[in-house]
Every structure is written in C-alpha cells, then in structure tokens.
Design a protein around this motif. Sequence first.
Motif: not given
Length: 287
Positions: A10, A18, A68, A72
Amino acid sequence: MFATYLFKLLARLPLSWLHRIGGWMGWLVYLCAPGYRRRLRHNLELATGRSDRRLLHAAVAEAGKQALELPWLWLRPVEEVVAKVVRVEGWELVEAAHRAGAGILFFTPHLGCFEITAPCYAAHAPITVLYRPPRKAALQPLMEAGRARGSMRIAPADLSGVRSLVKTLRNREAVGMLPDQVPAAGEGIWVPFFGRPAWTMTLGARLAEVKGVHVIYCWAERLPRGEGYVFRMFPPTEPLEGELEARCATINREIQRLILQCPAQYLWGYHRYKRPKGGRAPEQAAA
C-alpha cells in the motif's frame, strides 16, 4: 507477515489513490460492522447536537482515509511525508517557546492526520511521542519504525515512558500525545467530553505542570484528492489551573473546540466512552 507485506504494498501507491480506496473502505466497514456503525453515529450526533446526513457520510469516508494513509505515512521517506504538509499555521507559537527556552507539550486529538504532526515538527527539532502498542501485534514493528525515525522518538505508555516524557520536557524539548486516548484503569478520571462522562487520561494535565512548559493544541487537516495536509497549531484559550479534575476537563474542552473546526475528520468510531477493563462506571466512581 501478511500485515507487513500489505503495508509495504500500500505504501507504494500514491496518497491520492490511498485516500480514494480508503473512502470506499470506510463505507465497507461502516456497513458491515453494526457496533461500529452505532457508535460512530451516536458519538457524532452527541457532539454536534443534530443528525446531519452529509456530515455523517463525510465522517465515514474520512475514517477510512485515515486508516489507509498509515502505510504511506509510516513507510515512505520522512522527507516525502513532511513535504505533503502544504501549509503550517501557528508556527509562531513554537518560535516563542524556543525563544523562552521552554519545553513544548503538543496535544493532538484523533482529528485529521494526527500521525503527520510529529514528523512535521521533527523536521525542525526533536520530539518524543507517547504511544500504546496496537491491538494487532503484527503492526507494532511497523508503527515503531514509522514513528521513531529522524528526530522522532517514542515513549511507551508505562512508568518508564512517563519518566522519559518528564525528562524530555525538563530538557526543553517537545512531547506529543493524544489526550483523547482512553487510558487504562487507574490512569484516568471521569470528566465530561461533549457532555458525557468519559474516562480521561490525567497524564497530559500532570505533564503540563512541568516548570516552564508551553502547551500547544494542534491538528492536521486532510485535504481532498491527496493534495496534502495543513498543520494547524493553537494556544490554550483557558488556563490549565485548579485541581487535577478541573485541568483534565479544561483539556477536554480545548480538544472539543479543535474537533468542531472540522468534525468530519474526527474518529467518531473510536470507543471514546468505553469503560476501562476492571474500571468502575461514573456512577460507581462518584459513590
């Protein structure tokens, strides 16, 4: 193992992707988890005093985006993460604390992208962040790696961690914490949060008593379409004074003011009003 692989996968995606996928995921969880759905709606309506379909829909999607964006934020190079902060407001508060040679105590609620506030500050000076291990043990190494890099350090939510935070403030450095995180039994008191008794940590109020500490309330707004974040800092509007309960109640009121600036980005699904394991209900505590 799977969680690590998924997070790494991800983290390779653009932030805009995302956030879009996260918005869908927020709705999937909302529709499939009745307990979470009831809690989110109830907490949101309690705070705002109304039923607002548009606000509810936004809050559902923003919760998914928050979940989500974590890969990152934790796994991308810290310079790339900080570069996503497109504007900083209230930095003069930090400069004033530095000129005074004071430690800084940042209070950041579960609002917006709270994970990016510490890296943003750490790009200029060291900061130590209080943390609790995640429920899923597989995520702990990822969380620790994401939060303890560059000028960022982490302190566990135990006695050794508290000592570390006090030492950090006395050394005129910065500490960051989530004051709306539900503490363990014996580590909090019942004070109002949006008009309802909430088991509230006392650590923040105690740390604010360290000599010379400057308190700053802050949060980072998540901009649409993955465009980045706005890091906002505010001085206290009320003095932190009186008995411990009064100081904790003041912090809760300050946090409420931040949340109402952008209620769609608060984690209303967080179990803010839960009773700690082994703890007593407010009525019993008052007896």
